[in-house]
Design a protein around this motif. Structure first.
Motif, PDB file in Angstrom:
ATOM      1  N   ASP A  19       0.829  -1.214   0.000  1.00  0.00           N
ATOM      2  CA  ASP A  19       0.000   0.000   0.000  1.00  0.00           C
ATOM      3  C   ASP A  19       0.862   1.262   0.000  1.00  0.00           C
ATOM      4  OD1 ASP A  19      -2.557  -1.147  -0.022  1.00  0.00           O
ATOM      5  OD2 ASP A  19      -2.437  -1.591   2.106  1.00  0.00           O
ATOM      6  N   GLU A  20       1.934   1.248   0.805  1.00  0.00           N
ATOM      7  CA  GLU A  20       2.804   2.418   0.892  1.00  0.00           C
ATOM      8  C   GLU A  20       3.543   2.670  -0.416  1.00  0.00           C
ATOM      9  OE1 GLU A  20       3.809   2.244   5.693  1.00  0.00           O
ATOM     10  OE2 GLU A  20       4.967   1.045   4.276  1.00  0.00           O
ATOM     11  N   GLU A  23       1.132   4.072  -2.974  1.00  0.00           N
ATOM     12  CA  GLU A  23       0.856   5.493  -2.751  1.00  0.00           C
ATOM     13  C   GLU A  23       1.980   6.364  -3.312  1.00  0.00           C
ATOM     14  OE1 GLU A  23      -0.076   8.555   0.976  1.00  0.00           O
ATOM     15  OE2 GLU A  23       0.045   6.391   1.305  1.00  0.00           O
ATOM     16  N   LYS A  24       3.232   5.932  -3.092  1.00  0.00           N
ATOM     17  CA  LYS A  24       4.373   6.693  -3.614  1.00  0.00           C
ATOM     18  C   LYS A  24       4.425   6.663  -5.142  1.00  0.00           C
ATOM     19  CE  LYS A  24       7.414   6.100   0.395  1.00  0.00           C
ATOM     20  NZ  LYS A  24       7.611   7.541   0.671  1.00  0.00           N
ATOM     21  N   ASP A  26       1.758   6.338  -7.024  1.00  0.00           N
ATOM     22  CA  ASP A  26       0.492   6.849  -7.546  1.00  0.00           C
ATOM     23  C   ASP A  26      -0.221   5.799  -8.400  1.00  0.00           C
ATOM     24  OD1 ASP A  26      -1.514   8.723  -7.765  1.00  0.00           O
ATOM     25  OD2 ASP A  26      -0.678   9.651  -9.566  1.00  0.00           O
ATOM     26  N   SER A  28      -2.506   1.734  -7.902  1.00  0.00           N
ATOM     27  CA  SER A  28      -3.285   0.943  -6.949  1.00  0.00           C
ATOM     28  C   SER A  28      -2.414  -0.152  -6.342  1.00  0.00           C
ATOM     29  CB  SER A  28      -4.490   0.312  -7.644  1.00  0.00           C
ATOM     30  OG  SER A  28      -4.069  -0.652  -8.589  1.00  0.00           O
ATOM     31  N   ARG A  29      -2.851  -0.657  -5.186  1.00  0.00           N
ATOM     32  CA  ARG A  29      -2.143  -1.766  -4.545  1.00  0.00           C
ATOM     33  C   ARG A  29      -2.147  -2.994  -5.443  1.00  0.00           C
ATOM     34  NH1 ARG A  29      -3.038  -6.327  -1.675  1.00  0.00           N
ATOM     35  NH2 ARG A  29      -1.712  -6.776   0.116  1.00  0.00           N
TER      36      ARG A  29
END
Length: 318
Positions: A19-20, A23-24, A26, A28-29
């Motif tokens: 997930d992290e 996010e970095k 940009d 989806s997981r």
């Protein structure tokens, strides 16, 4: 080493969850999961961004035979302590022991709940039985539960480093773990649904039996506790097994970043919660001798259990 394995290795060394990283990046997981499962390949822009995030060259990411990154990522993103290697055999051994430990812990919590049944049942009989045999059986059940907690902790003690140190899984281990995690996911969801449903429906037997048989209220209360105990057993066991995969994959509440911050493990909140509830019940009941009504604390505690589980999960994820 192929790109998928390099992304997994770099992400874990950086102490990031999927997930992290998503996010970095940009994305989806699911995109990150597909990259790591070799189901898709990031485009050139994403490759460039990955190289910037992890501090490695694009050559290292794209060339399978390029085994050494331009910089020693482990020195940049982790502490000076070398990563502990985990083999395929060791990972499978941990999963097996974790399942066994999860069963013992869940059974211990369930027994703590069921320990209130003897005093309730014997309260309808003579005063001697209600004041002696009921409490004696209750303490025997609690003693067995405590023994199970101690045994579960002893089983997992040789693997305690997995929750405290950064680990480096051998080739193929992550793929095996993800496959088993994917297979267990629907089982986990089913257990949560059944467990919560049992909590909610547990109040029905006492209501129905009290309406039909005025003399059988203890049976209704016993059925209530049995349903709660089964529900808690399913939730606790399933959640602990799920945590086993997260520990080896260094995801959720067990990322390397969190280990480096030396956060304390909070893995037994749910078990401690039920021990506190049971202790409160015993203290109140022995002071007031109101065994016929004090048991109401357990259905209330059962309804609050999902909230406690979510709090535990949230604390692990911080």
């Amino acid at each position: 080493m192929i790109l998928a394995d390099k992304i997994i290795e770099l992400r874990k060394k950086a102490g990031m969850s999927q997930d992290e990283l998503a996010e970095k990046m940009d994305v989806s997981r699911q995109s990150v999961s597909k990259w790591e499962g070799a189901q898709s390949i990031p485009d050139l822009n994403k490759i460039l961004k990955l190289s910037q995030i992890f501090g490695v060259s694009t050559d290292y990411l794209l060339k399978d035979d390029f085994e050494k990154p331009a910089q020693e990522v482990s020195e940049i993103l982790t502490d000076d302590k070398p990563l502990r290697s985990v083999s395929m055999e060791e990972a499978n051994r941990f999963l097996e022991i974790n399942r066994r430990s999860a069963f013992k812990t869940a059974l211990g919590v369930a027994l703590c709940i069921l320990s209130v049944v003897p005093p309730i049942v014997f309260s309808e009989l003579s005063d001697i039985l209600s004041e002696t045999l009921g409490p004696v059986l209750m303490f025997i059940i609690i003693a067995i539960a405590v023994g199970l907690f101690i045994s579960a902790g002893a089983d997992k003690k040789p693997f305690s480093y997995l929750e405290k140190e950064g680990i480096d899984t051998a080739y193929g281990v992550d793929g095996m773990l993800k496959e088993k995690q994917s297979q267990f996911s629907p089982v986990h969801t089913k257990n949560l649904i059944i467990g919560v449903a049992l909590f909610i429906l547990s109040i029905i037997p006492p209501i129905i039996i009290d309406e039909i048989f005025d003399f059988a209220s203890d049976i209704g209360a016993s059925m209530l506790f049995a349903m709660i105990a089964v529900g808690v057993f399913l939730i606790v066991k399933s959640s602990l097994i799920k945590d086993g995969f997260s520990i080896l994959l260094e995801e959720d509440g067990f990322t390397r970043e969190k280990k480096l911050r030396e956060k304390k493990n909070i893995g037994s909140i749910t078990g401690s919660y039920w021990l506190i509830v049971t202790a409160g019940y015993l203290a109140y009941s022995f002071i007031t001798f109101d065994w016929g009504r004090s048991w109401i604390v357990f259905p209330v505690a059962a309804l609050l259990t999902p909230i406690v589980c979510n709090i535990e999960k949230a604390l692990k994820s911080k």
